[in-house]
Design a protein around this motif. Structure first.
Motif, PDB file in Angstrom:
ATOM      1  N   SER A 127     -48.889 -19.631  36.674  1.00 49.18           N
ATOM      2  CA  SER A 127     -49.042 -18.799  37.870  1.00 49.18           C
ATOM      3  C   SER A 127     -47.873 -18.943  38.831  1.00 49.18           C
ATOM      4  O   SER A 127     -48.065 -18.986  40.055  1.00 49.18           O
ATOM      5  N   GLY A 128     -46.645 -19.014  38.311  1.00 52.87           N
ATOM      6  CA  GLY A 128     -45.468 -19.022  39.153  1.00 52.87           C
ATOM      7  C   GLY A 128     -45.383 -20.222  40.077  1.00 52.87           C
ATOM      8  O   GLY A 128     -45.874 -21.314  39.758  1.00 52.87           O
ATOM      9  N   VAL A 129     -44.776 -20.010  41.245  1.00 58.78           N
ATOM     10  CA  VAL A 129     -44.625 -21.051  42.257  1.00 58.78           C
ATOM     11  C   VAL A 129     -45.260 -20.578  43.557  1.00 58.78           C
ATOM     12  O   VAL A 129     -45.482 -19.388  43.772  1.00 58.78           O
TER      13      VAL A 129
ATOM     14  N   ARG B 180     -42.172 -27.655  41.468  1.00 60.04           N
ATOM     15  CA  ARG B 180     -41.961 -27.233  40.080  1.00 60.04           C
ATOM     16  C   ARG B 180     -40.531 -26.749  39.834  1.00 60.04           C
ATOM     17  O   ARG B 180     -40.072 -26.754  38.690  1.00 60.04           O
ATOM     18  N   PHE B 181     -39.829 -26.329  40.868  1.00 62.68           N
ATOM     19  CA  PHE B 181     -38.409 -26.017  40.661  1.00 62.68           C
ATOM     20  C   PHE B 181     -37.689 -27.239  40.109  1.00 62.68           C
ATOM     21  O   PHE B 181     -36.855 -27.127  39.204  1.00 62.68           O
TER      22      PHE B 181
ATOM     23  N   GLY C  40     -47.501 -15.633  40.836  1.00 62.58           N
ATOM     24  CA  GLY C  40     -47.293 -16.529  41.977  1.00 62.58           C
ATOM     25  C   GLY C  40     -46.473 -15.818  43.026  1.00 62.58           C
ATOM     26  O   GLY C  40     -46.509 -14.593  43.150  1.00 62.58           O
ATOM     27  N   ASN C  41     -45.685 -16.564  43.769  1.00 63.48           N
ATOM     28  CA  ASN C  41     -44.848 -16.016  44.834  1.00 63.48           C
ATOM     29  C   ASN C  41     -43.438 -15.792  44.292  1.00 63.48           C
ATOM     30  O   ASN C  41     -42.573 -16.657  44.390  1.00 63.48           O
TER      31      ASN C  41
ATOM     32  N   TYR D 241     -35.128 -19.273  46.447  1.00 64.77           N
ATOM     33  CA  TYR D 241     -34.541 -20.457  45.813  1.00 64.77           C
ATOM     34  C   TYR D 241     -33.133 -20.148  45.298  1.00 64.77           C
ATOM     35  O   TYR D 241     -32.212 -20.960  45.440  1.00 64.77           O
ATOM     36  N   ALA D 242     -32.974 -18.955  44.703  1.00 64.30           N
ATOM     37  CA  ALA D 242     -31.662 -18.559  44.188  1.00 64.30           C
ATOM     38  C   ALA D 242     -30.655 -18.335  45.308  1.00 64.30           C
ATOM     39  O   ALA D 242     -29.444 -18.464  45.088  1.00 64.30           O
ATOM     40  N   ALA D 243     -31.124 -17.997  46.502  1.00 62.75           N
ATOM     41  CA  ALA D 243     -30.229 -17.693  47.619  1.00 62.75           C
ATOM     42  C   ALA D 243     -29.659 -18.945  48.271  1.00 62.75           C
ATOM     43  O   ALA D 243     -28.735 -18.842  49.095  1.00 62.75           O
ATOM     44  N   GLN D 244     -30.164 -20.127  47.930  1.00 66.16           N
ATOM     45  CA  GLN D 244     -29.639 -21.359  48.509  1.00 66.16           C
ATOM     46  C   GLN D 244     -28.192 -21.576  48.079  1.00 66.16           C
ATOM     47  O   GLN D 244     -27.786 -21.207  46.983  1.00 66.16           O
ATOM     48  N   GLN D 245     -27.429 -22.210  48.943  1.00 62.59           N
ATOM     49  CA  GLN D 245     -25.986 -22.307  48.750  1.00 62.59           C
ATOM     50  C   GLN D 245     -25.600 -23.000  47.445  1.00 62.59           C
ATOM     51  O   GLN D 245     -24.655 -22.597  46.769  1.00 62.59           O
TER      52      GLN D 245
END
Length: 213
Positions: A130-132, A139-140, A170-171, A178-182
């Protein structure tokens, strides 16, 4: 791991029985809202950004005279090499990963090292079942970072993603955040996106990649 696998099997059966009606009702109740984001307009692939610009390499085909001299000074061409994976979503309970996932991740690391892969396509179902919950979901780290830890897979934006049905349960907007983090290794700017990669040895030739949600 017998108890763990039993719990995972029970969770999967429960998911299969309940998720259809739940997803339909949620989408009707909150269209366009997280975790069920409405996909933005897909850009024309011809106008998609070019994500890398390799140095000119040795010219293809026979050359003579000045052309041959110019080509000989260029480095040899590496092919456009990338990996493709999907459905590596691990487990929602300890140990958070599966033996198959770890074996695939290890093999990907070895292949990427030998072939100097530029990136990997990750085509959905990143977190079973069910995603995050949000961008801080452990879980990442537990299911992705620990499994895909090879140095050859660790470049910035190395993984280019599109979501699967389990991610949407999930969300999914948290995965985009999460992908947008530097320092993220993910490239996931929108639910569907496109980009181009130059084809080494073929000046002016580019390959368009289009990931559709």
């Amino acid at each position: 791991f017998s108890l763990t696998w039993h719990r995972a099997a029970v969770a999967q059966r429960r998911y299969s029985l309940e998720t259809g009606e739940r997803l339909v009702s949620a989408r009707r109740a909150a269209p366009g809202n997280a975790p069920f984001m409405r996909a933005p307009h897909l850009p024309t692939c011809l106008h998609a950004p070019v994500l890398s610009r390799p140095q000119p390499c040795a010219c293809a085909g026979p050359k003579t005279g000045a052309d041959a001299a110019g080509c000989s000074r260029r480095p040899p061409c590496d092919p456009l090499h990338f990996l493709v994976t999907a459905d590596w979503g691990g487990l929602p309970v300890w140990p958070w990963v599966t033996p198959a996932q770890l074996k695939v991740a290890s093999t990907m690391g070895e292949v990427a090292r030998l072939q100097r892969s530029q990136f990997a396509l990750s085509l959905g179902d990143h977190f079973y079942f069910s995603g995050v919950r949000d961008v801080h979901d452990p879980r990442f780290r537990r299911t992705f970072e620990r499994a895909f830890s090879a140095p050859s897979l660790s470049g910035p934006r190395f993984f280019r993603l599109v979501a699967g049905n389990h991610d949407h349960d999930g969300n999914v907007s948290a995965q985009i955040a999460y992908a947008a983090q530097q320092d993220s290794r993910w490239q996931f700017p929108a639910l569907q996106h496109a980009w181009r990669e130059p084809l080494p040895g073929e000046e002016g030739t580019e390959v368009a990649f289009v990931l559709i949600d």
